[in-house]
Scaffold this motif. Structure first.
Motif, PDB file in Angstrom:
ATOM      1  N   ALA A   1       0.869  -1.555  -0.092  1.00  0.00           N
ATOM      2  CA  ALA A   1      -0.342   0.275  -0.019  1.00  0.00           C
ATOM      3  C   ALA A   1       0.718   1.536   0.402  1.00  0.00           C
ATOM      4  CB  ALA A   1      -0.878  -0.144   0.859  1.00  0.00           C
ATOM      5  N   GLY A   2       2.176   1.188   0.679  1.00  0.00           N
ATOM      6  CA  GLY A   2       3.086   2.923   1.170  1.00  0.00           C
ATOM      7  C   GLY A   2       3.217   2.783   0.092  1.00  0.00           C
ATOM      8  N   ALA A   3       3.758   1.434  -1.410  1.00  0.00           N
ATOM      9  CA  ALA A   3       4.014   1.580  -2.454  1.00  0.00           C
ATOM     10  C   ALA A   3       3.481   2.147  -3.868  1.00  0.00           C
ATOM     11  CB  ALA A   3       4.859   0.101  -3.070  1.00  0.00           C
ATOM     12  N   LEU A   4       2.235   1.705  -3.674  1.00  0.00           N
ATOM     13  CA  LEU A   4       1.514   2.483  -4.273  1.00  0.00           C
ATOM     14  C   LEU A   4       0.896   3.953  -4.492  1.00  0.00           C
ATOM     15  CD1 LEU A   4      -1.513  -0.574  -3.637  1.00  0.00           C
ATOM     16  CD2 LEU A   4      -0.248   0.214  -6.218  1.00  0.00           C
ATOM     17  N   LEU A   5       1.303   4.392  -2.841  1.00  0.00           N
ATOM     18  CA  LEU A   5       1.224   5.850  -2.190  1.00  0.00           C
ATOM     19  C   LEU A   5       1.967   6.306  -3.004  1.00  0.00           C
ATOM     20  CD1 LEU A   5      -0.479   5.425   1.209  1.00  0.00           C
ATOM     21  CD2 LEU A   5      -1.749   6.203  -0.826  1.00  0.00           C
ATOM     22  N   ALA A   6       3.417   6.369  -2.740  1.00  0.00           N
ATOM     23  CA  ALA A   6       4.641   6.593  -3.486  1.00  0.00           C
ATOM     24  C   ALA A   6       4.397   6.391  -4.881  1.00  0.00           C
ATOM     25  CB  ALA A   6       6.058   5.503  -2.910  1.00  0.00           C
ATOM     26  N   ALA A   7       4.178   5.652  -5.632  1.00  0.00           N
ATOM     27  CA  ALA A   7       4.082   5.597  -7.531  1.00  0.00           C
ATOM     28  C   ALA A   7       3.029   6.450  -7.415  1.00  0.00           C
ATOM     29  CB  ALA A   7       3.551   4.324  -7.896  1.00  0.00           C
ATOM     30  N   GLY A   8       2.243   6.865  -7.081  1.00  0.00           N
ATOM     31  CA  GLY A   8       1.054   7.063  -7.082  1.00  0.00           C
ATOM     32  C   GLY A   8       1.731   9.057  -6.869  1.00  0.00           C
ATOM     33  N   ARG A   9       2.583   9.303  -6.661  1.00  0.00           N
ATOM     34  CA  ARG A   9       3.203  10.652  -6.465  1.00  0.00           C
ATOM     35  C   ARG A   9       2.066  11.806  -6.148  1.00  0.00           C
ATOM     36  NH1 ARG A   9       5.644   9.115 -11.350  1.00  0.00           N
ATOM     37  NH2 ARG A   9       4.793  11.360 -12.104  1.00  0.00           N
ATOM     38  N   GLY A  10       1.150  11.619  -4.406  1.00  0.00           N
ATOM     39  CA  GLY A  10      -0.288  12.640  -4.805  1.00  0.00           C
ATOM     40  C   GLY A  10      -1.248  12.803  -5.715  1.00  0.00           C
ATOM     41  N   GLN A  11      -0.907  11.921  -6.344  1.00  0.00           N
ATOM     42  CA  GLN A  11      -2.083  11.642  -7.566  1.00  0.00           C
ATOM     43  C   GLN A  11      -3.545  10.809  -7.293  1.00  0.00           C
ATOM     44  OE1 GLN A  11      -2.480  14.659  -9.339  1.00  0.00           O
ATOM     45  NE2 GLN A  11      -0.877  14.929  -9.222  1.00  0.00           N
ATOM     46  N   LEU A  12      -3.273   9.847  -6.365  1.00  0.00           N
ATOM     47  CA  LEU A  12      -4.127   9.190  -6.063  1.00  0.00           C
ATOM     48  C   LEU A  12      -5.129   9.515  -5.179  1.00  0.00           C
ATOM     49  CD1 LEU A  12      -5.078   5.846  -5.904  1.00  0.00           C
ATOM     50  CD2 LEU A  12      -4.169   5.849  -3.932  1.00  0.00           C
ATOM     51  N   ARG A  13      -6.278   9.682  -5.913  1.00  0.00           N
ATOM     52  CA  ARG A  13      -7.385  10.407  -5.247  1.00  0.00           C
ATOM     53  C   ARG A  13      -8.290   9.185  -4.563  1.00  0.00           C
ATOM     54  NH1 ARG A  13      -4.889  14.184  -5.745  1.00  0.00           N
ATOM     55  NH2 ARG A  13      -5.109  16.019  -7.460  1.00  0.00           N
ATOM     56  N   THR A  14      -8.914   8.312  -5.485  1.00  0.00           N
ATOM     57  CA  THR A  14      -9.710   7.342  -4.527  1.00  0.00           C
ATOM     58  C   THR A  14      -8.734   5.453  -5.115  1.00  0.00           C
ATOM     59  OG1 THR A  14     -11.233   6.899  -6.511  1.00  0.00           O
ATOM     60  CG2 THR A  14     -11.683   8.537  -4.947  1.00  0.00           C
ATOM     61  N   MET A  15      -9.463   4.427  -3.967  1.00  0.00           N
ATOM     62  CA  MET A  15      -9.162   4.140  -3.678  1.00  0.00           C
ATOM     63  C   MET A  15     -10.136   2.278  -3.900  1.00  0.00           C
ATOM     64  SD  MET A  15      -6.475   1.551  -2.015  1.00  0.00           S
ATOM     65  CE  MET A  15      -5.062   1.540  -2.556  1.00  0.00           C
ATOM     66  N   THR A  16     -11.451   1.764  -4.261  1.00  0.00           N
ATOM     67  CA  THR A  16     -11.901   1.211  -3.476  1.00  0.00           C
ATOM     68  C   THR A  16     -11.415  -0.309  -2.747  1.00  0.00           C
ATOM     69  OG1 THR A  16     -12.802   1.195  -5.923  1.00  0.00           O
ATOM     70  CG2 THR A  16     -13.814  -0.384  -4.864  1.00  0.00           C
ATOM     71  N   TYR A  17     -12.062  -0.814  -2.105  1.00  0.00           N
ATOM     72  CA  TYR A  17     -11.361  -1.288  -1.123  1.00  0.00           C
ATOM     73  C   TYR A  17     -12.854  -2.305  -0.297  1.00  0.00           C
ATOM     74  CZ  TYR A  17     -13.366   0.729   2.850  1.00  0.00           C
ATOM     75  OH  TYR A  17     -13.963   1.140   4.261  1.00  0.00           O
TER      76      TYR A  17
ATOM     77  N   VAL B   1      -9.346   8.896  -0.836  1.00  0.00           N
ATOM     78  CA  VAL B   1     -11.454   9.100  -0.173  1.00  0.00           C
ATOM     79  C   VAL B   1     -11.212   7.389  -0.615  1.00  0.00           C
ATOM     80  CG1 VAL B   1     -13.143   8.802  -1.231  1.00  0.00           C
ATOM     81  CG2 VAL B   1     -12.180  11.022  -1.017  1.00  0.00           C
ATOM     82  N   PRO B   2     -11.819   6.542   0.551  1.00  0.00           N
ATOM     83  CA  PRO B   2     -11.141   5.380   0.455  1.00  0.00           C
ATOM     84  C   PRO B   2     -13.591   4.931  -0.611  1.00  0.00           C
ATOM     85  CG  PRO B   2     -11.171   5.623   2.483  1.00  0.00           C
ATOM     86  CD  PRO B   2     -11.261   7.261   2.191  1.00  0.00           C
ATOM     87  N   SER B   3     -13.278   3.860  -1.245  1.00  0.00           N
ATOM     88  CA  SER B   3     -14.382   3.399  -1.598  1.00  0.00           C
ATOM     89  C   SER B   3     -14.933   2.336  -1.550  1.00  0.00           C
ATOM     90  CB  SER B   3     -14.357   4.062  -3.113  1.00  0.00           C
ATOM     91  OG  SER B   3     -15.509   3.920  -4.113  1.00  0.00           O
ATOM     92  N   LEU B   4     -16.229   2.002  -0.996  1.00  0.00           N
ATOM     93  CA  LEU B   4     -16.171   0.776  -0.008  1.00  0.00           C
ATOM     94  C   LEU B   4     -16.379  -0.074  -1.540  1.00  0.00           C
ATOM     95  CD1 LEU B   4     -18.446  -0.079   2.844  1.00  0.00           C
ATOM     96  CD2 LEU B   4     -19.013  -1.178   0.855  1.00  0.00           C
ATOM     97  N   GLY B   5     -15.756  -1.703  -2.063  1.00  0.00           N
ATOM     98  CA  GLY B   5     -16.798  -2.005  -3.128  1.00  0.00           C
ATOM     99  C   GLY B   5     -15.845  -2.942  -3.409  1.00  0.00           C
TER     100      GLY B   5
END
Length: 411
Positions: A154-170, A190-194
């Protein structure tokens, strides 16, 4: 359309990439007109709407996997830009690029590609649909790559997104879901339940936790805890990924995540996505949701994949092959695999189903802008907003599109 109301005898004045004035036509004084570029030289461009025409904000899609032959999860920057230009020209002037669950390296590389496109202003950021999802409700997500929460990945995903990750379905029932929600909200995501088989109480508790975390991040004002332009400046509520799809059906003895999502949205504590393409949801249900929840708690999304804007055939959705027949995209298993409609199609479908036009447009403009933390910047015709304008005829077909103050076309 000014704000969330359709208003006659109105005017919108554009200067550069922004809106200088939006309001009653009588309020566009000659002094203001003189401030517009070219006014003094007699080169001021003026567009008069024909009877039946309507000017509305450019549409905002929070869930889009591609279109016009391009699959965002596997696209390079050049092919993505080509598809995005056509989406913009069709009226969707703001797109959040969605990536489906895939091999870890593919997810990371996809994030890096679209982080660059977001930094360049081509997209509004990235939506990750996975990989922390339920195998029981995976839909078109590849079950090989689904997993429980892994803090390092999860940390690697955030890092790769360089602050541009806006929402994640979980999926809230997976081990470590609470920790994932806390991590996302601390970073303004923004967490997105799904894609979940969660029980109602578990789903409700997770949505409440997400709302509390987003509110805390917003209140802190700490730039290290929130992405620029993210939910830190917007509403402190999570979203629900394509409500009804990818979750257990509502049952009177086992209400599941659907019931929790409905209660949260009705209370203004969540925003639900509806794919109003007449495939994912029956039109009667779409109209029912607008009546029960209100447009302010709904976003229309396309869930579009590579076939959107094109005809039937074989396409890709991340690692999967998808067959599109009669406009319906399915995996070999029969599972629906994304949509083929445009945002403007969804608005027309909703109106045909009985949703008031103002409400349908609000859920395609103002509400998704709030989810992105961009209220007053996009999804509205107001002074100070970006000049994204869509001209519609009486049949709600696009006749002209302006993005960032420039008239554009598919050609």
């Amino acid at each position: 359309m000014l704000g969330s109301r359709i208003v006659s005898d109105s005017a919108v004045a554009v200067a550069g990439a922004g809106i200088l004035y939006a309001g009653p036509e009588a309020g566009l004084a000659s002094g203001l007109a003189a401030e517009l570029p070219g006014a003094g030289a007699g080169t001021l461009n003026e567009v008069q709407l024909a009877p039946g025409q309507l000017a509305v904000p450019g549409l905002v899609d929070l869930h889009c996997h591609g279109g016009y032959g391009t699959d965002f999860p596997s696209a390079d920057a050049a092919s993505a830009r080509t598809a995005l230009r056509r989406m913009h020209a069709a009226g969707t002037t703001t797109v959040l690029a969605s990536l489906v669950t895939a091999a870890p390296d593919d997810l990371l590389s996809g994030l890096e590609v679209f982080a660059g496109l977001a930094e360049a202003g081509d997209v509004a950021g990235v939506h990750l649909e996975g990989p922390f999802l339920s195998t029981a409700r995976c839909g078109a997500q590849d079950p090989r790559w689904l997993r429980a929460f892994d803090p390092d990945f999860a940390g690697a995903l955030l890092a790769a997104g360089r602050g541009q990750l806006r929402t994640m379905t979980y999926a809230p029932e997976l081990p470590g879901a609470h920790e994932l929600v806390d991590l996302l909200t601390a970073h303004g995501v923004v967490p997105s339940l799904g894609h979940t088989a969660a029980a109602a109480h578990d789903a409700g508790a997770s949505l409440a936790r997400a709302a509390a975390g987003l509110a805390s991040a917003r209140a802190s004002g700490d730039p290290d805890l929130a992405m620029s332009g993210s939910v830190a400046s917007g509403p402190a509520v999570p979203t629900v990924t394509h409500l009804f799809n990818g979750m257990d059906p509502l049952h009177h003895r086992s209400p599941g995540a659907v019931a929790a999502a409905l209660r949260a949205a009705r209370a203004g504590k969540a925003v639900v996505e509806l794919i109003a393409d007449n495939v994912h949801l029956d039109p009667y249900l779409v109209a029912t949701m607008f009546e029960l929840l209100g447009a302010g708690n709904i976003v229309l999304v396309t869930d579009a994949m590579a076939a959107a804007g094109l005809g039937d055939g074989t396409y890709r959705l991340g690692p999967a092959e998808v067959l599109v027949q009669n406009g319906v995209a399915r995996l070999e298993s029969g599972a629906i695999a994304g949509g083929t409609a445009s945002m403007l199609d969804l608005v027309r479908n909703a109106v045909t189903a009985g949703v008031p036009l103002e409400a349908a447009l609000r859920s395609a403009t103002e509400v998704p802008a709030r989810v992105l933390g961009a209220s007053g910047k996009i999804g509205t015709l107001a002074a100070g907003a970006t000049a994204d304008v869509l001209l519609l005829d009486a049949g709600l077909q696009a006749t002209a599109v302006m993005r960032h103050g420039v008239w554009i076309s598919e050609g």
